[in-house]
Design a protein around this motif. Structure first.
Motif, PDB file in Angstrom:
ATOM      1  N   PHE A 210      -9.762 -44.083 -42.742  1.00 32.68           N
ATOM      2  CA  PHE A 210     -10.013 -44.374 -41.309  1.00 32.68           C
ATOM      3  C   PHE A 210     -11.410 -43.888 -40.756  1.00 32.68           C
ATOM      4  N   MET A 211     -11.595 -42.695 -41.102  1.00 33.46           N
ATOM      5  CA  MET A 211     -12.707 -42.052 -40.897  1.00 33.46           C
ATOM      6  C   MET A 211     -14.096 -42.865 -41.363  1.00 33.46           C
ATOM      7  N   HIS A 212     -13.884 -43.157 -42.784  1.00 43.08           N
ATOM      8  CA  HIS A 212     -15.274 -44.098 -43.195  1.00 43.08           C
ATOM      9  C   HIS A 212     -15.306 -45.168 -42.512  1.00 43.08           C
ATOM     10  N   MET A 213     -14.164 -46.170 -42.187  1.00 40.43           N
ATOM     11  CA  MET A 213     -14.234 -47.243 -41.515  1.00 40.43           C
ATOM     12  C   MET A 213     -14.933 -47.166 -40.089  1.00 40.43           C
ATOM     13  N   ALA A 214     -14.626 -46.108 -39.471  1.00 37.19           N
ATOM     14  CA  ALA A 214     -15.341 -45.678 -38.196  1.00 37.19           C
ATOM     15  C   ALA A 214     -16.939 -45.498 -38.428  1.00 37.19           C
ATOM     16  N   VAL A 215     -16.942 -44.560 -39.329  1.00 36.05           N
ATOM     17  CA  VAL A 215     -18.755 -44.454 -39.923  1.00 36.05           C
ATOM     18  C   VAL A 215     -19.359 -45.835 -39.973  1.00 36.05           C
ATOM     19  N   ASP A 216     -18.655 -46.491 -40.784  1.00 38.10           N
ATOM     20  CA  ASP A 216     -19.249 -47.927 -41.359  1.00 38.10           C
ATOM     21  C   ASP A 216     -19.538 -48.819 -40.219  1.00 38.10           C
ATOM     22  N   TYR A 217     -18.667 -49.048 -39.134  1.00 38.27           N
ATOM     23  CA  TYR A 217     -18.688 -49.713 -38.038  1.00 38.27           C
ATOM     24  C   TYR A 217     -19.605 -49.225 -37.030  1.00 38.27           C
ATOM     25  N   ALA A 218     -19.837 -47.950 -36.901  1.00 41.70           N
ATOM     26  CA  ALA A 218     -20.791 -47.377 -35.911  1.00 41.70           C
ATOM     27  C   ALA A 218     -22.096 -47.810 -36.571  1.00 41.70           C
ATOM     28  N   LYS A 219     -22.426 -47.703 -37.860  1.00 40.85           N
ATOM     29  CA  LYS A 219     -23.686 -48.160 -38.590  1.00 40.85           C
ATOM     30  C   LYS A 219     -23.761 -49.610 -38.227  1.00 40.85           C
ATOM     31  N   GLU A 220     -22.711 -50.479 -38.368  1.00 42.29           N
ATOM     32  CA  GLU A 220     -22.969 -51.967 -38.086  1.00 42.29           C
ATOM     33  C   GLU A 220     -23.434 -52.166 -36.954  1.00 42.29           C
ATOM     34  N   ILE A 221     -22.843 -51.728 -35.914  1.00 43.82           N
ATOM     35  CA  ILE A 221     -23.302 -51.982 -34.374  1.00 43.82           C
ATOM     36  C   ILE A 221     -24.418 -51.347 -33.888  1.00 43.82           C
ATOM     37  N   GLY A 222     -24.930 -50.258 -34.747  1.00 46.66           N
ATOM     38  CA  GLY A 222     -26.016 -49.469 -34.183  1.00 46.66           C
ATOM     39  C   GLY A 222     -25.694 -48.399 -33.177  1.00 46.66           C
ATOM     40  N   PHE A 223     -24.479 -47.814 -33.242  1.00 47.53           N
ATOM     41  CA  PHE A 223     -24.291 -46.604 -32.580  1.00 47.53           C
ATOM     42  C   PHE A 223     -24.438 -45.340 -33.198  1.00 47.53           C
ATOM     43  N   THR A 224     -25.611 -44.630 -32.372  1.00 51.98           N
ATOM     44  CA  THR A 224     -26.309 -43.303 -33.201  1.00 51.98           C
ATOM     45  C   THR A 224     -25.735 -42.185 -32.768  1.00 51.98           C
ATOM     46  N   GLY A 225     -24.756 -42.160 -31.836  1.00 46.61           N
ATOM     47  CA  GLY A 225     -24.119 -41.081 -31.065  1.00 46.61           C
ATOM     48  C   GLY A 225     -23.497 -40.170 -32.505  1.00 46.61           C
ATOM     49  N   GLN A 226     -23.431 -38.825 -32.159  1.00 46.01           N
ATOM     50  CA  GLN A 226     -22.679 -37.909 -33.017  1.00 46.01           C
ATOM     51  C   GLN A 226     -21.370 -37.983 -32.990  1.00 46.01           C
ATOM     52  N   LEU A 252     -13.458 -33.013 -44.472  1.00 48.58           N
ATOM     53  CA  LEU A 252     -14.654 -33.864 -44.303  1.00 48.58           C
ATOM     54  C   LEU A 252     -15.054 -33.710 -45.918  1.00 48.58           C
ATOM     55  N   HIS A 253     -15.242 -32.528 -46.644  1.00 48.77           N
ATOM     56  CA  HIS A 253     -15.938 -32.266 -47.647  1.00 48.77           C
ATOM     57  C   HIS A 253     -15.082 -33.142 -48.740  1.00 48.77           C
ATOM     58  N   LYS A 254     -13.755 -33.114 -48.793  1.00 52.06           N
ATOM     59  CA  LYS A 254     -13.055 -33.799 -49.768  1.00 52.06           C
ATOM     60  C   LYS A 254     -13.165 -35.232 -49.675  1.00 52.06           C
ATOM     61  N   TYR A 255     -13.227 -35.520 -48.848  1.00 51.08           N
ATOM     62  CA  TYR A 255     -13.484 -37.507 -48.373  1.00 51.08           C
ATOM     63  C   TYR A 255     -14.763 -37.742 -48.220  1.00 51.08           C
ATOM     64  N   GLY A 256     -16.000 -36.993 -48.450  1.00 51.59           N
ATOM     65  CA  GLY A 256     -17.176 -37.295 -48.558  1.00 51.59           C
ATOM     66  C   GLY A 256     -17.726 -37.606 -47.187  1.00 51.59           C
ATOM     67  N   LEU A 257     -17.352 -36.948 -46.279  1.00 49.36           N
ATOM     68  CA  LEU A 257     -17.688 -37.372 -44.621  1.00 49.36           C
ATOM     69  C   LEU A 257     -18.570 -36.447 -43.973  1.00 49.36           C
ATOM     70  N   GLN A 258     -18.984 -35.394 -44.803  1.00 48.13           N
ATOM     71  CA  GLN A 258     -19.568 -34.105 -43.950  1.00 48.13           C
ATOM     72  C   GLN A 258     -20.786 -34.276 -43.396  1.00 48.13           C
ATOM     73  N   ASN A 259     -21.611 -35.395 -43.894  1.00 37.71           N
ATOM     74  CA  ASN A 259     -22.690 -35.715 -43.297  1.00 37.71           C
ATOM     75  C   ASN A 259     -22.602 -36.484 -41.857  1.00 37.71           C
ATOM     76  N   HIS A 260     -21.448 -36.898 -41.717  1.00 35.06           N
ATOM     77  CA  HIS A 260     -21.328 -37.743 -40.343  1.00 35.06           C
ATOM     78  C   HIS A 260     -20.874 -37.000 -39.186  1.00 35.06           C
ATOM     79  N   PHE A 261     -20.261 -35.855 -39.431  1.00 33.40           N
ATOM     80  CA  PHE A 261     -19.348 -35.265 -38.421  1.00 33.40           C
ATOM     81  C   PHE A 261     -19.861 -33.956 -38.054  1.00 33.40           C
ATOM     82  N   LYS A 262     -19.693 -33.432 -36.827  1.00 30.79           N
ATOM     83  CA  LYS A 262     -19.880 -32.238 -36.226  1.00 30.79           C
ATOM     84  C   LYS A 262     -18.591 -31.761 -35.620  1.00 30.79           C
ATOM     85  N   MET A 263     -18.386 -30.603 -34.966  1.00 32.49           N
ATOM     86  CA  MET A 263     -17.191 -30.175 -34.231  1.00 32.49           C
ATOM     87  C   MET A 263     -17.131 -30.240 -32.723  1.00 32.49           C
ATOM     88  N   ASN A 264     -15.994 -30.516 -32.234  1.00 33.99           N
ATOM     89  CA  ASN A 264     -15.963 -30.415 -30.607  1.00 33.99           C
ATOM     90  C   ASN A 264     -15.001 -29.125 -30.489  1.00 33.99           C
TER      91      ASN A 264
END
Ligand code: XUL
Ligand code: CO
Length: 437
Positions: A210-226, A252-264
């Motif tokens: 799910f998180m990978h799909m979100a990262v891909d879609y943000a890229k597709e529409i040009g959403f550059t927020g964190q 995040l590290h296990k699923y290769g998402l570590q470059n796309h997320f920070k914490m709130n």
């Protein structure tokens, strides 16, 4: 219409002021450690607590007096937007944050729900053209509606997973439309209540997908927020998957998402996890993932998420210490994920509570800046760990030592000497700064 006619613009009057509708410590233009307070603190108003919540709890009905509550449906949603921008302006708030379902009601189908959202997002966008208040972040509420009873991205029902994907797709489009600086994933019902009926592995794998799909879609529409993950250990589920920062980082590290997320980081979530607020902020800071903060506090006598406005100066000072040491929050802010107590039900309480929170963080900022200027903790820590900057300690940290060389050293070194940690002395020193700054 004016919704808060009894309150004028809230100004700074200084620490001697007795005016409940004035700032005592928050002076937006005042420069502290090279930046204005407004630039450091980046305060944000949470739409859900301030304009949507009604004060109901598991034992009682709504108590909040909100002028817009006499309306219903889309009329109420529109009135809330008007009231929101009035409050933002009177508090001089630089940011706000919302869930999709806070701003617009659900319709009878996903299509109708999205249409409702389009109307309100259009209205918010028009207000934002003339307002200084920007969108810190938005998110999707995937926990209130009964369809999410088993979770959203971690549900056992693929139809619900698809619905959740559609909802986040729309929320990302909203984020792009309104120029959100971040997009938040708080786990909602992503977790489990019993392992007896839970496929833990499939649920976590699906969350990764799910998180990978979100990262891909943000890229597709040009959403550059964190992108931000907001950890929480429990509530509503017994075990939330984003338990705390270290757990979320491992995911995040296990699923290769570590470059796309920070914490709130939310203070009350940290304490629910058995950590201090400072612990979670430090853990983020040393891992380069301190994104944003949900500024609130819990109650040490209660074991749930009370979402109180932050008034504990010890907590705000140590939080601001971590934020300053981090070099600031960059795209993040201090979002008041906090609600007036059920007993503080008058519309004016919405101002009083925010003023209390803003002043508490402003004071914390000043004390933290002085602590850093004087290098109080830095000196103590440098001295405490000095054995690692020379001799055998230096060999350890530079990778020159191994078990053989360390054994040879230990055999020769018959006298190990430890020094006192001086914890109480340090706490008393911190009190001096809090009282004198
Ligand atoms: C819940 C919580 C949420 C998130 C946004 O505990 O903190 O309000 O901040 O979904
Ligand atoms: Co929160």
């Amino acid at each position: 219409m004016e919704y808060f006619a009894g309150v004028k613009e809230v100004g700074y009057e200084g620490s001697k002021s007795k005016n409940p509708f004035a700032f005592k410590f928050y002076n937006p233009e005042e420069v502290v450690a090279g930046k204005t307070m407004e630039e450091h603190l980046r305060f944000s108003i949470a739409y859900w607590h301030t304009f949507t919540a009604d004060g109901s709890d598991p034992f009682g009905q709504a108590t909040m007096q909100r002028p817009w509550d006499k309306l219903s449906g889309m009329d109420k949603a529109k009135a809330r937007v008007e009231a929101a921008f009035e409050l933002f302006e009177k508090l001089n708030a630089p940011f706000f944050a919302f869930h999709d379902r806070d701003i617009a009601p659900e319709g009878s189908s996903l299509k109708e729900t999205n249409e409702n959202l389009d109307v309100i997002v259009g209205m918010i966008k028009a207000y934002m053209k003339t307002s200084k208040t920007k969108l810190l972040w938005n998110t999707a509420n995937m926990f209130s509606n009964p369809r999410f009873v088993h979770g959203a991205a971690t549900t056992c029902n693929a139809d619900v997973f698809a619905y959740a994907a559609a909802q986040v797709k729309k929320a990302l489009e909203t984020a792009k439309e309104l120029g959100a600086e971040n997009y938040v994933f708080w786990g909602g019902r992503e977790g489990y209540v019993t392992l007896l009926n839970t496929d833990l592995q499939l649920e976590l794998n699906n969350l990764g997908r799910f998180m990978h799909m979100a990262v891909d879609y943000a890229k597709e529409i040009g959403f550059t927020g964190q992108f931000l993950i907001e950890p929480k250990p429990k509530e509503p589920t017994k075990h939330q998957y984003d338990f705390d920062t270290q757990t979320a980082l491992a995911f995040l590290h296990k699923y290769g998402l570590q470059n796309h997320f920070k914490m709130n980081i939310e203070a009350n979530h940290a304490t629910l996890a058995g950590h201090t607020f400072q612990h979670e902020l430090r853990m983020c800071r040393i891992n380069g993932v301190l994104g944003s903060v949900d500024a609130n506090q819990g109650d040490i006598m209660l074991g749930w998420d009370t979402d109180e406005f932050p008034t504990d100066l010890y907590g705000t000072t140590l939080a601001m210490y971590e934020i300053l040491k981090n070099g600031g929050l960059t795209t993040g802010g201090l979002n008041f994920d906090a609600k007036p107590r059920r007993e503080s039900f008058e519309p004016e309480d919405l101002f009083i509570t925010h003023i209390a929170g803003m002043d508490s963080f402003a004071k914390g900022l000043k004390v933290a800046a002085k602590l850093i200027k004087d290098q109080v903790f830095e000196k103590i820590i440098a001295e405490r760990y000095q054995s690692f900057s020379q001799g055998i300690g230096q060999e350890i940290v530079t990778g020159k030592a191994n078990f053989r060389t360390l054994e040879a050293y230990a055999l020769k070194n018959s006298q190990i000497k430890n020094l006192s940690g001086r914890q109480e002395q340090i706490k008393a020193l911190l009190n001096q700064y809090l009282l004198e700054c």
